[in-house]
Design an enzyme around this catalytic site. Structure first.
Site, PDB file in Angstrom:
ATOM      1  N   THR A 210       3.648   2.328  -2.950  1.00 34.18           N
ATOM      2  CA  THR A 210       3.021   1.075  -2.513  1.00 34.18           C
ATOM      3  C   THR A 210       1.503   1.086  -2.732  1.00 34.18           C
ATOM      4  O   THR A 210       0.952   0.127  -3.281  1.00 34.18           O
ATOM      5  CB  THR A 210       3.308   0.843  -1.018  1.00 34.18           C
ATOM      6  N   PHE A 337       2.061  -6.084   5.119  1.00 31.08           N
ATOM      7  CA  PHE A 337       2.526  -4.859   5.770  1.00 31.08           C
ATOM      8  C   PHE A 337       3.639  -5.160   6.776  1.00 31.08           C
ATOM      9  O   PHE A 337       3.943  -4.338   7.630  1.00 31.08           O
ATOM     10  CB  PHE A 337       1.367  -4.171   6.497  1.00 31.08           C
ATOM     11  N   CYS A 344       4.229  -1.926   9.176  1.00 32.85           N
ATOM     12  CA  CYS A 344       3.966  -0.657   8.491  1.00 32.85           C
ATOM     13  C   CYS A 344       3.170   0.277   9.398  1.00 32.85           C
ATOM     14  O   CYS A 344       2.082  -0.057   9.857  1.00 32.85           O
ATOM     15  CB  CYS A 344       3.186  -0.912   7.205  1.00 32.85           C
TER      16      CYS A 344
HETATM   17  C1  HEM Z   1      -0.180  -0.902   0.186  1.00 32.83           C
HETATM   18  C2  HEM Z   1       0.485  -0.036   0.901  1.00 32.83           C
HETATM   19  C3  HEM Z   1       1.672  -0.360   1.774  1.00 32.83           C
HETATM   20  C4  HEM Z   1       2.351  -1.536   1.923  1.00 32.83           C
HETATM   21  C5  HEM Z   1       2.081  -2.886   1.236  1.00 32.83           C
HETATM   22  C6  HEM Z   1       3.403  -1.291   2.893  1.00 32.83           C
HETATM   23  C7  HEM Z   1       4.293  -2.254   3.317  1.00 32.83           C
HETATM   24  C8  HEM Z   1       5.201  -2.066   4.339  1.00 32.83           C
HETATM   25  C9  HEM Z   1       6.021  -3.114   4.900  1.00 32.83           C
HETATM   26  C10 HEM Z   1       6.052  -4.561   4.438  1.00 32.83           C
HETATM   27  C11 HEM Z   1       6.758  -2.568   5.903  1.00 32.83           C
HETATM   28  C12 HEM Z   1       7.723  -3.304   6.840  1.00 32.83           C
HETATM   29  C13 HEM Z   1       9.137  -3.272   6.314  1.00 32.83           C
HETATM   30  C14 HEM Z   1      10.073  -4.154   7.125  1.00 32.83           C
HETATM   31  O1  HEM Z   1       9.678  -4.760   8.126  1.00 32.83           O
HETATM   32  O2  HEM Z   1      11.242  -4.247   6.725  1.00 32.83           O
HETATM   33  C15 HEM Z   1       6.423  -1.162   5.960  1.00 32.83           C
HETATM   34  C16 HEM Z   1       6.988  -0.250   6.833  1.00 32.83           C
HETATM   35  C17 HEM Z   1       6.756   1.090   6.754  1.00 32.83           C
HETATM   36  N1  HEM Z   1       5.793   1.733   5.995  1.00 32.83           N
HETATM   37 FE1  HEM Z   1       4.477   0.879   4.728  1.00 32.83          FE
HETATM   38  N2  HEM Z   1       3.339   0.015   3.303  1.00 32.83           N
HETATM   39  C18 HEM Z   1       2.294   0.614   2.640  1.00 32.83           C
HETATM   40  C19 HEM Z   1       1.891   1.931   2.768  1.00 32.83           C
HETATM   41  C20 HEM Z   1       2.543   2.885   3.495  1.00 32.83           C
HETATM   42  C21 HEM Z   1       2.176   4.282   3.556  1.00 32.83           C
HETATM   43  C22 HEM Z   1       0.956   4.898   2.873  1.00 32.83           C
HETATM   44  C23 HEM Z   1       3.119   4.891   4.340  1.00 32.83           C
HETATM   45  C24 HEM Z   1       3.242   6.331   4.753  1.00 32.83           C
HETATM   46  C25 HEM Z   1       2.327   7.259   4.606  1.00 32.83           C
HETATM   47  C26 HEM Z   1       4.049   3.865   4.801  1.00 32.83           C
HETATM   48  C27 HEM Z   1       5.109   4.089   5.641  1.00 32.83           C
HETATM   49  C28 HEM Z   1       5.887   3.088   6.214  1.00 32.83           C
HETATM   50  C29 HEM Z   1       6.960   3.336   7.173  1.00 32.83           C
HETATM   51  C30 HEM Z   1       7.406   4.687   7.695  1.00 32.83           C
HETATM   52  C31 HEM Z   1       7.500   2.085   7.517  1.00 32.83           C
HETATM   53  C32 HEM Z   1       8.654   1.805   8.484  1.00 32.83           C
HETATM   54  C33 HEM Z   1       8.139   1.465   9.848  1.00 32.83           C
HETATM   55  C34 HEM Z   1       9.263   1.138  10.822  1.00 32.83           C
HETATM   56  O3  HEM Z   1      10.331   0.680  10.414  1.00 32.83           O
HETATM   57  O4  HEM Z   1       9.032   1.336  12.031  1.00 32.83           O
HETATM   58  N3  HEM Z   1       3.663   2.665   4.273  1.00 32.83           N
HETATM   59  N4  HEM Z   1       5.473  -0.884   5.012  1.00 32.83           N
END
Ligand code: HEM
Length: 396
Positions: A210, A337, A344
């Site tokens: 991402t 996010f 996120c």
């Molecule tokens: C530009 C960077 C990023 C974007 C656009 C992004 C986007 C997202 C989005 C949209 C979700 C929500 C998914 C949902 O509701 O179905 C999410 C959840 C998550 N992201 Fe990111 N993310 C980014 C970077 C990261 C990074 C760097 C990590 C880890 C080091 C990460 C770990 C996670 C995790 C573990 C979740 C799940 C949270 C949960 O379900 O409680 N993300 N992300």
């Protein structure tokens, strides 16, 4: 009992069992989808009619093959290419409409007020949709967990991303691993070694792809808009010259941040979010039956003139000058996010990483698109430039 009587009994029982199986199949492959379709259409929701077994799959594939076979002009009107089916169905039936992924109903909710209700919902009635085994293999961990187990893992992992940790530059994979292993060791804690492995896998996939793709689109867009490239570079050079920025400096980079948010708006790495109703649930005026996939089309809302005005398809970082909450007509028209309890977990880390990387690139290079670049955004696991991003960097 005589042998012939026994045989008749066995045969009748087998016939009954076979009939029950056939009935169950007919119910799940035809009757149930048709019942759901009728219920949603009675509530005034338009959409495609259910086609036996394949739903809209063939139409989706055909539109994608067509759209992805040619690049588009060098502008940001990308929805017809990125998600041609959603583009078409929303044009025909409106922002709230029904489609079919095989036998699974997919309710598209393209309105900010409904997005808010879905992503903020804490009832547990909306879960992540059931995944196929390949996706399961790639990414388990927090993002795929539900209920108690999700709440526990989220509680455990959150401290690794606390603000102070990020300020010290201490957050990240090593820290996460340490935290998880410590929890595993603690008495009475049911975190298994498999759980720890799943979380590390998840963070590797969620984290690498991402942020890398966000930076890639940023370089492409700043090449398309050299005036903004220069403006952002001037800001970095004025604030810290050519020394590597620390946290205090990153906090002062206003234009760099505005640029990065505008890139996330136009080219969100996660193009949509999906949920699944585990029981009948009311969202606003809509009563959604169990077993429906709810599709929250991020790219569509991020480009919608209703929320962003007539220049919705323009690259204009200025709209973020007063911060994210004032950039659009509705705060929930921008959710790169996610939002609510499952937002996120690493968004602050991702923003810091992106600011740092972009600031350092701007300090040391000017860049432009190679003549071989073809503008062809396409949605795979994340929103990708289909033919790569050949960019010419010049040291400064
Ligand atoms: C530009 C960077 C990023 C974007 C656009 C992004 C986007 C997202 C989005 C949209 C979700 C929500 C998914 C949902 O509701 O179905 C999410 C959840 C998550 N992201 Fe990111 N993310 C980014 C970077 C990261 C990074 C760097 C990590 C880890 C080091 C990460 C770990 C996670 C995790 C573990 C979740 C799940 C949270 C949960 O379900 O409680 N993300 N992300």
């Amino acid at each position: 009992m005589e042998a012939p009587t026994l045989m008749v009994l066995v045969a009748s029982f087998s016939a009954l069992l076979a009939s029950l199986c056939i009935l169950k199949l007919v119910y799940s492959l035809w009757w149930r989808p048709k019942l759901i379709e009728r219920e949603l259409k009675q509530q005034g929701i338009g959409g495609t009619s259910y086609n036996f077994l394949c739903g809209d799959k063939l139409a989706i594939e055909k539109l994608m093959i067509e759209a992805w076979s040619i690049p588009v002009s060098l502008n940001h009107e990308i929805i017809p290419r990125v998600d041609p089916f959603i583009h078409q169905i929303v044009q025909t039936y409106g922002k709230v409409c029904l489609s079919w992924i095989g036998t699974r109903p997919r309710l598209i909710l393209g309105k900010a007020e409904l997005v808010r209700l879905i992503l903020n919902n804490k009832s547990g009635h909306f879960q992540k949709p059931p995944q196929n085994s390949l996706v399961k293999l790639l990414a388990l961990g927090l993002a795929a967990l539900e209920g108690e187990k999700w709440a526990k893992h989220r509680r455990l992992i959150t401290p690794a991303f606390h603000h102070e940790k990020l300020q010290d530059g201490k957050a990240g994979n090593a820290d996460l691993l340490g935290l998880l292993l410590q929890c595993k060791e603690e008495k009475g804690n049911e975190l298994t070694i498999e759980d720890v492995i799943e979380e590390c896998k998840m963070f590797y996939f969620a984290g690498q792809e991402t942020t890398a793709i966000w930076l890639t689109w940023t370089l492409i867009l700043l090449s398309m808009h050299p005036a903004w490239q220069e403006k952002a570079r001037q800001e970095v050079l004025q604030i810290c010259g050519k020394t590597a920025p620390d946290m205090e400096i990153l906090n002062r980079l206003k234009i760099v941040t505005m640029v990065l948010f505008e890139v996330l708006r136009l080219y969100p790495p996660a193009t949509y979010l999906a949920r699944y109703t585990v029981q009948r649930t009311k969202v606003g005026d809509i009563c959604i039956p169990a077993g429906v996939e709810v599709y929250v089309p991020t790219t569509l809302l991020h480009h919608d003139p209703e929320y962003w005005g007539d220049d919705a398809e323009e690259f204009n970082p200025e709209r973020f000058a007063e911060g994210v909450s004032k950039a659009s007509g509705d705060q929930l028209a921008f959710y790169p996010f996610g939002w609510g309890p499952r937002i996120c977990i690493a968004q602050n880390l991702a923003i810091i990483e992106a600011k740092l990387a972009l600031a350092m690139i701007l300090q040391h290079f000017s860049f432009k698109l190679s003549p071989s670049y073809a503008h062809a955004p396409c949605a795979g696991f994340t929103l990708q430039p289909q033919h790569g991003a050949p960019i010419i960097l010049k040291p400064i």
